[in-house]
Design a protein around this motif. Structure first.
Motif, PDB file in Angstrom:
ATOM      1  N   SER A  25       6.345   9.334 -11.013  1.00  0.00           N
ATOM      2  CA  SER A  25       6.532  10.629 -10.297  1.00  0.00           C
ATOM      3  C   SER A  25       5.992  10.865  -8.675  1.00  0.00           C
ATOM      4  CB  SER A  25       6.689  11.189 -12.009  1.00  0.00           C
ATOM      5  OG  SER A  25       5.759  11.820 -12.026  1.00  0.00           O
ATOM      6  N   GLY A  26       7.133  11.859  -8.524  1.00  0.00           N
ATOM      7  CA  GLY A  26       5.414  11.140  -7.056  1.00  0.00           C
ATOM      8  C   GLY A  26       5.932  11.082  -5.984  1.00  0.00           C
ATOM      9  N   GLU A  27       5.045  10.251  -5.436  1.00  0.00           N
ATOM     10  CA  GLU A  27       5.593   9.364  -3.894  1.00  0.00           C
ATOM     11  C   GLU A  27       4.287   7.998  -3.703  1.00  0.00           C
ATOM     12  OE1 GLU A  27       2.981  12.422  -0.759  1.00  0.00           O
ATOM     13  OE2 GLU A  27       4.673  13.963  -1.498  1.00  0.00           O
ATOM     14  N   LEU A  28       5.626   6.923  -3.904  1.00  0.00           N
ATOM     15  CA  LEU A  28       5.186   6.057  -3.707  1.00  0.00           C
ATOM     16  C   LEU A  28       5.106   5.794  -2.253  1.00  0.00           C
ATOM     17  CD1 LEU A  28       4.780   3.430  -4.753  1.00  0.00           C
ATOM     18  CD2 LEU A  28       6.991   2.927  -4.415  1.00  0.00           C
ATOM     19  N   ASP A  29       3.530   5.780  -1.526  1.00  0.00           N
ATOM     20  CA  ASP A  29       2.776   5.545   0.018  1.00  0.00           C
ATOM     21  C   ASP A  29       1.798   5.289  -0.113  1.00  0.00           C
ATOM     22  OD1 ASP A  29       0.938   7.362  -0.846  1.00  0.00           O
ATOM     23  OD2 ASP A  29       2.054   9.376   0.266  1.00  0.00           O
ATOM     24  N   VAL A  30       1.379   5.182   1.133  1.00  0.00           N
ATOM     25  CA  VAL A  30       0.037   4.125   1.341  1.00  0.00           C
ATOM     26  C   VAL A  30      -0.957   4.398   0.298  1.00  0.00           C
ATOM     27  CG1 VAL A  30      -0.681   5.665   3.124  1.00  0.00           C
ATOM     28  CG2 VAL A  30      -1.364   2.782   3.284  1.00  0.00           C
ATOM     29  N   VAL A  31      -1.092   4.905   0.044  1.00  0.00           N
ATOM     30  CA  VAL A  31      -2.307   6.036  -0.966  1.00  0.00           C
ATOM     31  C   VAL A  31      -1.513   5.401  -2.264  1.00  0.00           C
ATOM     32  CG1 VAL A  31      -3.509   7.837  -1.411  1.00  0.00           C
ATOM     33  CG2 VAL A  31      -2.811   7.216   0.698  1.00  0.00           C
ATOM     34  N   SER A  32      -0.820   5.582  -3.075  1.00  0.00           N
ATOM     35  CA  SER A  32      -0.450   4.920  -4.067  1.00  0.00           C
ATOM     36  C   SER A  32       0.310   3.582  -4.555  1.00  0.00           C
ATOM     37  CB  SER A  32       0.894   5.733  -4.560  1.00  0.00           C
ATOM     38  OG  SER A  32       1.916   6.074  -3.672  1.00  0.00           O
ATOM     39  N   VAL A  33       0.707   2.983  -3.259  1.00  0.00           N
ATOM     40  CA  VAL A  33       0.649   1.839  -3.808  1.00  0.00           C
ATOM     41  C   VAL A  33      -0.183   0.939  -4.588  1.00  0.00           C
ATOM     42  CG1 VAL A  33       1.118  -0.350  -2.726  1.00  0.00           C
ATOM     43  CG2 VAL A  33       2.946   1.549  -1.578  1.00  0.00           C
ATOM     44  N   PRO A  34      -1.076   0.737  -3.858  1.00  0.00           N
ATOM     45  CA  PRO A  34      -2.522   0.305  -5.174  1.00  0.00           C
ATOM     46  C   PRO A  34      -2.104  -0.051  -6.595  1.00  0.00           C
ATOM     47  CG  PRO A  34      -3.711   0.289  -2.983  1.00  0.00           C
ATOM     48  CD  PRO A  34      -2.113   2.058  -2.452  1.00  0.00           C
ATOM     49  N   ARG A  35      -2.103   1.697  -6.530  1.00  0.00           N
ATOM     50  CA  ARG A  35      -2.447   2.130  -7.507  1.00  0.00           C
ATOM     51  C   ARG A  35      -0.929   1.742  -8.842  1.00  0.00           C
ATOM     52  NH1 ARG A  35      -2.831   7.351  -8.234  1.00  0.00           N
ATOM     53  NH2 ARG A  35      -2.092   7.674 -10.121  1.00  0.00           N
ATOM     54  N   PHE A  36       0.178   1.511  -7.786  1.00  0.00           N
ATOM     55  CA  PHE A  36       1.597   0.873  -8.974  1.00  0.00           C
ATOM     56  C   PHE A  36       0.998  -0.464  -9.230  1.00  0.00           C
ATOM     57  CE2 PHE A  36       6.199  -1.162  -7.608  1.00  0.00           C
ATOM     58  CZ  PHE A  36       6.275  -0.513  -9.086  1.00  0.00           C
ATOM     59  N   GLU A  37       1.018  -1.382  -8.080  1.00  0.00           N
ATOM     60  CA  GLU A  37       0.847  -2.482  -8.090  1.00  0.00           C
ATOM     61  C   GLU A  37       0.165  -2.819  -8.978  1.00  0.00           C
ATOM     62  OE1 GLU A  37       1.395  -4.486  -3.810  1.00  0.00           O
ATOM     63  OE2 GLU A  37      -0.890  -3.301  -4.396  1.00  0.00           O
ATOM     64  N   SER A  38      -1.561  -2.466  -9.267  1.00  0.00           N
ATOM     65  CA  SER A  38      -2.350  -2.641 -10.771  1.00  0.00           C
ATOM     66  C   SER A  38      -1.647  -2.001 -12.487  1.00  0.00           C
ATOM     67  CB  SER A  38      -3.448  -1.543 -10.322  1.00  0.00           C
ATOM     68  OG  SER A  38      -3.437  -0.148 -10.782  1.00  0.00           O
ATOM     69  N   HIS A  39      -0.518  -1.264 -12.170  1.00  0.00           N
ATOM     70  CA  HIS A  39      -0.101  -0.847 -13.449  1.00  0.00           C
ATOM     71  C   HIS A  39       0.958  -2.181 -13.808  1.00  0.00           C
ATOM     72  CE1 HIS A  39      -1.671   2.808 -13.041  1.00  0.00           C
ATOM     73  NE2 HIS A  39      -1.081   3.235 -14.588  1.00  0.00           N
ATOM     74  N   LEU A  40       2.034  -2.119 -12.098  1.00  0.00           N
ATOM     75  CA  LEU A  40       2.790  -3.515 -12.263  1.00  0.00           C
ATOM     76  C   LEU A  40       1.981  -4.965 -13.187  1.00  0.00           C
ATOM     77  CD1 LEU A  40       5.449  -3.904 -12.101  1.00  0.00           C
ATOM     78  CD2 LEU A  40       5.285  -4.564 -10.060  1.00  0.00           C
ATOM     79  N   ALA A  41       0.736  -4.895 -12.695  1.00  0.00           N
ATOM     80  CA  ALA A  41       0.319  -6.187 -12.801  1.00  0.00           C
ATOM     81  C   ALA A  41      -0.376  -5.876 -14.615  1.00  0.00           C
ATOM     82  CB  ALA A  41      -1.345  -6.272 -12.061  1.00  0.00           C
ATOM     83  N   LEU A  42       0.196  -4.787 -15.235  1.00  0.00           N
ATOM     84  CA  LEU A  42       0.019  -5.714 -16.777  1.00  0.00           C
ATOM     85  C   LEU A  42       0.940  -5.829 -17.851  1.00  0.00           C
ATOM     86  CD1 LEU A  42      -1.284  -1.527 -16.955  1.00  0.00           C
ATOM     87  CD2 LEU A  42      -2.765  -3.639 -17.018  1.00  0.00           C
ATOM     88  N   VAL A  43       2.038  -6.240 -16.940  1.00  0.00           N
ATOM     89  CA  VAL A  43       2.734  -6.854 -17.586  1.00  0.00           C
ATOM     90  C   VAL A  43       3.042  -8.173 -17.104  1.00  0.00           C
ATOM     91  CG1 VAL A  43       5.551  -7.303 -17.164  1.00  0.00           C
ATOM     92  CG2 VAL A  43       4.752  -4.360 -16.631  1.00  0.00           C
TER      93      VAL A  43
END
Length: 127
Positions: A25-43
């Motif tokens: 929820s919110g924005e997937l942008d240049v600032v938030s991409v690294p956090r999304f990638e780190s969460h996806l890496a938990l899978v």
């Protein structure tokens, strides 16, 4: 697990069948991409993942690139990824840049889960 730091909030959950749901929820942008990638890496490799976009209000070019790259990396790891429930303006962007031709996109989380189940059944039965 919930990550509440702006501009994106990410919740990751694991269903009883082992499927992971990442809710953005919110924005997937240049600032938030690294956090999304780190969460996806938990899978773990080989898992099924639904990325719930029902509350994702904005995605920029770095977010689009991230989704495309994550989809390609998931294929390399044997992980199945389906994007689910993008808001109409986000779905329109996916169509314009043809992201919906690279990644599976379903109109709801339930339909994404059903699609993953169909893929799993085909793999199990060899269809």
């Amino acid at each position: 697990m919930i990550d509440s730091e702006a501009p994106i909030r990410i919740r990751i959950s694991r269903l009883q069948d082992g499927t992971f749901v990442l809710s953005l929820s919110g924005e997937l942008d240049v600032v938030s991409v690294p956090r999304f990638e780190s969460h996806l890496a938990l899978v773990p490799p080989g898992a099924a993942v639904v990325v719930d976009l029902s509350e994702l209000e904005f995605v920029d070019s770095s977010g689009l690139n991230c989704l495309a790259v994550c989809g390609r990396r998931a294929d390399e790891r044997g992980t199945r990824v389906v994007l689910a429930a993008p808001l109409p303006h986000v779905a329109k962007v996916f169509a314009v840049v043809r992201l919906d031709e690279i990644l599976a996109v379903e109109p709801s989380v339930d339909e994404a889960l059903a699609r993953l189940g169909d893929v799993e059944r085909r793999e199990t039965t060899g269809e």
